[in-house]
Write a protein that holds these residues in place. Structure first.
Motif, PDB file in Angstrom:
ATOM      1  N   VAL A   1       0.852  -1.183   0.000  1.00 44.50           N
ATOM      2  CA  VAL A   1       0.000   0.000   0.000  1.00 44.50           C
ATOM      3  C   VAL A   1       0.889   1.235   0.000  1.00 44.50           C
ATOM      4  CG1 VAL A   1      -0.197   0.074   2.521  1.00 44.50           C
ATOM      5  CG2 VAL A   1      -1.986   1.106   1.130  1.00 44.50           C
ATOM      6  N   GLU A   2       0.475   2.252  -0.758  1.00 43.56           N
ATOM      7  CA  GLU A   2       1.240   3.494  -0.870  1.00 43.56           C
ATOM      8  C   GLU A   2       0.266   4.665  -0.954  1.00 43.56           C
ATOM      9  OE1 GLU A   2       3.945   6.494  -1.272  1.00 43.56           O
ATOM     10  OE2 GLU A   2       4.278   4.449  -0.567  1.00 43.56           O
ATOM     11  N   GLY A   3       0.542   5.710  -0.170  1.00 46.07           N
ATOM     12  CA  GLY A   3      -0.355   6.852  -0.124  1.00 46.07           C
ATOM     13  C   GLY A   3       0.018   7.987  -1.057  1.00 46.07           C
ATOM     14  N   TYR A   4       1.263   8.022  -1.531  1.00 45.73           N
ATOM     15  CA  TYR A   4       1.728   9.108  -2.396  1.00 45.73           C
ATOM     16  C   TYR A   4       1.470   8.708  -3.845  1.00 45.73           C
ATOM     17  CZ  TYR A   4       4.901  12.657  -4.300  1.00 45.73           C
ATOM     18  OH  TYR A   4       5.443  13.714  -5.002  1.00 45.73           O
ATOM     19  N   VAL A   5       0.518   9.374  -4.474  1.00 46.58           N
ATOM     20  CA  VAL A   5       0.018   8.956  -5.783  1.00 46.58           C
ATOM     21  C   VAL A   5       1.117   8.802  -6.843  1.00 46.58           C
ATOM     22  CG1 VAL A   5      -1.508   9.601  -7.696  1.00 46.58           C
ATOM     23  CG2 VAL A   5      -2.293   9.840  -5.327  1.00 46.58           C
ATOM     24  N   PRO A   6       2.090   9.738  -6.964  1.00 44.14           N
ATOM     25  CA  PRO A   6       3.120   9.553  -7.999  1.00 44.14           C
ATOM     26  C   PRO A   6       3.926   8.264  -7.855  1.00 44.14           C
ATOM     27  CG  PRO A   6       3.112  11.820  -7.228  1.00 44.14           C
ATOM     28  CD  PRO A   6       2.212  11.052  -6.304  1.00 44.14           C
ATOM     29  N   ASN A   7       3.957   7.689  -6.657  1.00 45.01           N
ATOM     30  CA  ASN A   7       4.716   6.458  -6.453  1.00 45.01           C
ATOM     31  C   ASN A   7       3.951   5.198  -6.878  1.00 45.01           C
ATOM     32  OD1 ASN A   7       7.033   7.620  -5.455  1.00 45.01           O
ATOM     33  ND2 ASN A   7       6.503   7.317  -3.312  1.00 45.01           N
ATOM     34  N   LEU A   8       2.630   5.318  -7.068  1.00 36.95           N
ATOM     35  CA  LEU A   8       1.831   4.117  -7.311  1.00 36.95           C
ATOM     36  C   LEU A   8       2.258   3.388  -8.581  1.00 36.95           C
ATOM     37  CD1 LEU A   8      -1.709   5.367  -6.251  1.00 36.95           C
ATOM     38  CD2 LEU A   8      -0.336   3.614  -5.119  1.00 36.95           C
ATOM     39  N   ASP A   9       2.393   4.104  -9.684  1.00 36.03           N
ATOM     40  CA  ASP A   9       2.784   3.455 -10.935  1.00 36.03           C
ATOM     41  C   ASP A   9       4.188   2.873 -10.840  1.00 36.03           C
ATOM     42  OD1 ASP A   9       0.391   3.908 -12.184  1.00 36.03           O
ATOM     43  OD2 ASP A   9       1.038   5.718 -13.235  1.00 36.03           O
ATOM     44  N   VAL A  10       5.079   3.586 -10.147  1.00 38.11           N
ATOM     45  CA  VAL A  10       6.448   3.098  -9.972  1.00 38.11           C
ATOM     46  C   VAL A  10       6.425   1.769  -9.218  1.00 38.11           C
ATOM     47  CG1 VAL A  10       8.731   3.610  -9.043  1.00 38.11           C
ATOM     48  CG2 VAL A  10       7.303   5.469  -9.921  1.00 38.11           C
ATOM     49  N   ALA A  11       5.665   1.731  -8.114  1.00 34.24           N
ATOM     50  CA  ALA A  11       5.588   0.520  -7.301  1.00 34.24           C
ATOM     51  C   ALA A  11       4.916  -0.614  -8.073  1.00 34.24           C
ATOM     52  CB  ALA A  11       4.835   0.806  -6.010  1.00 34.24           C
ATOM     53  N   ARG A  12       3.878  -0.303  -8.831  1.00 35.76           N
ATOM     54  CA  ARG A  12       3.181  -1.356  -9.572  1.00 35.76           C
ATOM     55  C   ARG A  12       4.059  -1.954 -10.666  1.00 35.76           C
ATOM     56  NH1 ARG A  12      -2.334   2.241  -9.343  1.00 35.76           N
ATOM     57  NH2 ARG A  12      -3.167   1.284  -7.435  1.00 35.76           N
ATOM     58  N   ARG A  13       4.851  -1.129 -11.315  1.00 37.20           N
ATOM     59  CA  ARG A  13       5.764  -1.648 -12.336  1.00 37.20           C
ATOM     60  C   ARG A  13       6.818  -2.573 -11.725  1.00 37.20           C
ATOM     61  NH1 ARG A  13       5.849   3.784 -14.182  1.00 37.20           N
ATOM     62  NH2 ARG A  13       7.996   4.036 -13.409  1.00 37.20           N
ATOM     63  N   ARG A  14       7.262  -2.210 -10.540  1.00 35.07           N
ATOM     64  CA  ARG A  14       8.321  -2.999  -9.911  1.00 35.07           C
ATOM     65  C   ARG A  14       7.769  -4.255  -9.240  1.00 35.07           C
ATOM     66  NH1 ARG A  14      10.897   0.826  -7.642  1.00 35.07           N
ATOM     67  NH2 ARG A  14      12.785   0.772  -8.935  1.00 35.07           N
TER      68      ARG A  14
END
Length: 247
Positions: free
Chosen positions: A75-88
């Motif tokens: 889970v991540e609250g900072y929206v710009p990080n969501l796509d980065v985390a999902r790709r990884r």
């Protein structure tokens, strides 16, 4: 100073994604706590089935714990990080959700037998809610007095002064958790040039509120003169670690 200001402006504008500080390779020296969060997290993952990583950032740390023995979520609250985390994390079978422990997370009660959290804000009651009985919560936190000397140099104030080992342990204990491990540490971080500090402060905006190269030019120039005089730009990190089990 014009040339330096141009360089600092470029450093401030350099891209920052997830929780990746590779831009500062060779420009910043960080001390490390005597414990290893990664070692403790890997050991906990090996004995768990349903795992959640809270405040996963770009998923950098959680990805290093793969493969996972069972269900793994982040889970991540900072929206710009969501796509980065999902790709990884996606290729590792980890679904990434938007949310944070302060506002609540999209999971049922007693969902996980292991919750991990490295350097992310959390609410003890929410950790307790989503943990199964006997489940483990492992967190490494940035202490509330982190970089207090750097903040003072800029005439600022600490963003989260109440984030202390004592308070976190008290909150978890009040919920009926048993504290298995508690550690506290202070060490140093050294910036080898002022531009490295500029990048760091832009990447972590809550350290110096409204940090801006032009607005804080006087402080930056003073720090540059300090370096020229042979005095390092060395400041104080604060970290603590808690491992708790839900009764």
């Amino acid at each position: 100073m014009t040339q330096l200001m141009d360089q600092w402006t470029r450093d401030a504008a350099a891209p920052f994604e997830g929780w990746d500080f590779s831009y500062l390779a060779g420009r910043m020296i960080e001390g490390e706590p005597p414990w290893s969060y990664l070692h403790l997290a890997k050991a906990a993952v090996a004995g768990a089935q349903d795992i959640l990583d809270v405040a996963t950032g770009g998923g950098e740390i959680f990805a290093s714990l793969a493969p996972f023995p069972g269900l793994a979520r982040a889970v991540e609250g900072y929206v710009p990080n969501l796509d980065v985390a999902r790709r990884r994390l996606g290729p590792l079978g980890v679904e990434v959700f938007q949310g944070n422990t302060r506002s609540g997370m999209p999971f049922e009660d007693r969902t996980f037998d292991l919750v991990l959290n490295r350097h992310g804000g959390f609410r003890a009651a929410e950790m307790h809610r989503i943990l199964q009985p006997g489940g483990v919560f492992l967190t490494q936190q940035v202490g509330g007095d982190n970089l207090a000397d750097l903040v003072a140099a800029f005439g600022g104030r600490l963003a989260y002064p109440d984030n202390t080992l004592e308070r976190v342990c008290a909150d978890l204990t009040a919920l009926g958790c048993e504290i298995l491990k508690r550690e506290d540490w202070r060490g140093s971080v050294t910036f080898l040039d002022v531009g490295a500090l500029v990048y760091f402060l832009k990447a972590i905006p809550w350290v110096i509120e409204d940090f801006d190269v032009e607005r804080h030019r006087g402080v930056l120039e003073s720090l540059h003169r300090q370096l020229q005089a042979g005095e390092p730009l060395r400041f104080t990190y604060s970290r603590f670690l808690v491992q708790a089990v839900k009764a």
